[in-house]
Each structure stands twice: as C-alpha cells, then as structure tokens.
Enzyme design. Structure first.
Site, PDB file in Angstrom:
ATOM      1  N   HIS A 193      -0.365  -7.761  -5.508  1.00  0.00           N
ATOM      2  CA  HIS A 193       1.036  -7.483  -5.801  1.00  0.00           C
ATOM      3  C   HIS A 193       1.828  -8.791  -5.895  1.00  0.00           C
ATOM      4  CE1 HIS A 193       0.474  -3.358  -3.724  1.00  0.00           C
ATOM      5  NE2 HIS A 193       0.783  -3.097  -4.975  1.00  0.00           N
TER       6      HIS A 193
ATOM      7  N   CYS B 242       3.995  -4.710   3.478  1.00  0.00           N
ATOM      8  CA  CYS B 242       3.407  -3.411   3.100  1.00  0.00           C
ATOM      9  C   CYS B 242       3.618  -2.331   4.152  1.00  0.00           C
ATOM     10  CB  CYS B 242       1.908  -3.562   2.886  1.00  0.00           C
ATOM     11  SG  CYS B 242       1.423  -5.095   2.126  1.00  0.00           S
TER      12      CYS B 242
HETATM   13  C1  CIR Z   1      -3.970  -1.205  -1.781  1.00  0.00           C
HETATM   14  O1  CIR Z   1      -4.869  -1.797  -2.376  1.00  0.00           O
HETATM   15  O2  CIR Z   1      -3.136  -0.518  -2.360  1.00  0.00           O
HETATM   16  C2  CIR Z   1      -3.897  -1.308  -0.291  1.00  0.00           C
HETATM   17  N1  CIR Z   1      -5.214  -1.461   0.254  1.00  0.00           N
HETATM   18  C3  CIR Z   1      -3.013  -2.456   0.140  1.00  0.00           C
HETATM   19  C4  CIR Z   1      -1.580  -2.277  -0.236  1.00  0.00           C
HETATM   20  C5  CIR Z   1      -0.740  -3.430   0.182  1.00  0.00           C
HETATM   21  N2  CIR Z   1       0.629  -3.182  -0.112  1.00  0.00           N
HETATM   22  C6  CIR Z   1       1.505  -4.109  -0.447  1.00  0.00           C
HETATM   23  O3  CIR Z   1       1.128  -5.254  -0.699  1.00  0.00           O
HETATM   24  N3  CIR Z   1       2.757  -3.746  -0.617  1.00  0.00           N
END
Ligand code: CIR
Length: 263
Positions: A167, A254
C-alpha cells in the site's frame, strides 16, 4: 488538526484464522498469542491519548480483518466505505459499515463494480488527501473517492505506490501537518514536495508505517535509526511490537480507523 487529532478509534481483535492472512512472502506463521499482546499494547497507547477506543470482536470468516484501516476512510465531513481490491477482503467493508453508520449520518460507499480501493493507500493530510494507485487500488476507485471528497471541498491528489509495495502507506506516514515520515524510495518520487520529509533509517523501510494519533507517534519496535530520527524531531513515541503483523505485511496504520465523528 484534522489529520492527527481524533476522538475515536476502531480496532478489531485478530481471529485464529489470521494464519490464513494474505502475505507477499511467507516468513512463517504469525503467533496469535503474541499478536494479541501487541494488539493490546497498541489499543492501550491509543486510549492513553484520551480517545475512545471501540474494539470490535474477531471476525474469523475474514483472516485479514484485524487490519480494519483498509475498510473505510473517516473524515469529519463523513465516512466512505471502501471496496477492497483483495477478493478475500471485499466482505470486510460491509462488516464495518453498520458500526460506522451508528456514528456517521453521512455514510458513503464506493459502489462501482470496477472500482477498487483500500484505505491503506490513502494518506489524509491537513489540506489534501493523497491516494496511491497500487495492486489493491485502481483508477476507478480513486475517481469515485475523489468525487465524494470533492462534494466536501476536499482535494484528492493521485500518487504512485512503489513497485512491490503493498500500500502507499506501507512506505509513509503523516507526523504532523507539515511533516511526513517516508522511505527514501517513495520520497524520491517527489510526491511529498512542499512537505518536510523525515527518511526512515538505512534498511528500516518497515518503520515507515507509523501513525500520529493525538500527542503520540506509534511506531513498530526494532528500528533504532528511525526511532532516533523521530525523537530528535521532538515527537513523543510509543514503540509497539509488530513482529506478527509484519509477517502479514501489516503495520501501525492498518490496525485502526482513527477519526472524530460529526457531533
Ligand atoms: C493484506 O495483504 O491485505 C493484509 N495481510 C495486510 C493489510 C495491511 N493493511 C494496510 O497496510 N493498511
């Protein structure tokens, strides 16, 4: 300061299904008990600033649901429910909607069948919102969000996420109205021109995903060069263990939605 002063946060407990969470590279199974401890430390730090922390129960049907940030963007004007680009995460957004509906009379949704956007790609700054195109966020998703934000007089600027980075905010965080913490590889794109940029330390790219929450900066533990740079800049820091979420490409931002609902 709307970009880092908040009265509320929403978190969600991790479920045992976290073992099936998405990851770019397999570096081993996350340890749920240790993740729960880190999660508790994180929530405690948020609450320490005086904010109300709403902790939602675990949602075993969605292995990545501890990463609530990706499901919504919450601003003082209203909230927008995202359409995550990861198929296994699409349903998480609908799970968040009823909780935000209790706090936001003005709840919008990204609805286009071709629109995908995860809020990990959205950096809310004081005078603009930066959105990074990524493997999870596409042009249609950004256009739909920009249309909603424009109704509220908020400017959206599209930026690019470095190749291979999950992201946009994996590589940057807002520290205050003028200052961004960023990896040198992202800052080199010029997207933060006009801001003061603090670079993550050599080999410490994983420290870039931090959050400013009221008086505190929460950062992942174990990055001494970045920690010292932030201390020198005068921020009040809390280092939070992130070893388990890191196995799933997750970090400080996150794990929460941070906002001040309309009164
Ligand atoms: C994913 O790949 O969607 C999750 N394992 C990690 C999400 C992390 N979220 C973020 O950076 N906002």
């Amino acid at each position: 300061m709307r970009s880092y002063s908040f009265t509320h946060a929403i978190t969600r407990l991790p479920a045992p299904s976290i073992l099936d969470g998405l990851r770019a590279v397999d570096t081993g199974a996350p340890d749920l008990a240790r993740m729960m401890q880190h999660h508790a430390d994180y929530s405690k730090a948020l609450a320490e600033t005086g904010a109300k922390v709403i902790q939602l129960p675990a949602l075993p049907a969605y292995p990545d649901s501890v990463f609530v940030e990706d499901t919504a963007l919450c601003l003082p004007e209203g909230a927008v429910i995202m359409r995550p680009g990861a198929p296994s995460r699409l349903g998480e957004a609908g799970e968040m909607a009823p909780h935000l509906a209790q706090l936001y009379p003005n709840l919008h949704h990204i609805t286009g069948a071709d629109s995908f956007i995860e809020a990990g790609d959205i950096l809310m700054c004081e005078g603009e919102v930066l959105v990074g195109r990524s493997a999870r966020t596409n042009g249609a998703g950004i256009a739909e969000l920009a249309g909603i934000l424009a109704q509220w007089g908020i400017k959206t600027r599209e930026v690019f996420t470095p190749a291979g980075v999950l992201h946009f905010k994996t590589d940057c965080s807002l520290m205050d109205a003028e200052t961004i913490l960023a990896t040198p590889r992202l800052a080199a794109s010029g997207c933060f021109d006009g801001y003061r940029v603090i670079h993550t330390g050599d080999g410490e790219e994983a420290a870039a995903n931090a959050i400013r929450f009221n008086n505190l900066v929460l950062m992942a533990a174990g990055f001494p060069r970045t920690r010292d740079a932030l201390l020198r800049a005068g921020y009040e820091l809390r280092e939070i263990g992130n070893s388990e979420c890191a196995k799933l490409d997750g970090g400080m931002s996150c794990l929460s939605l941070r906002f001040t609902p309309p009164s």
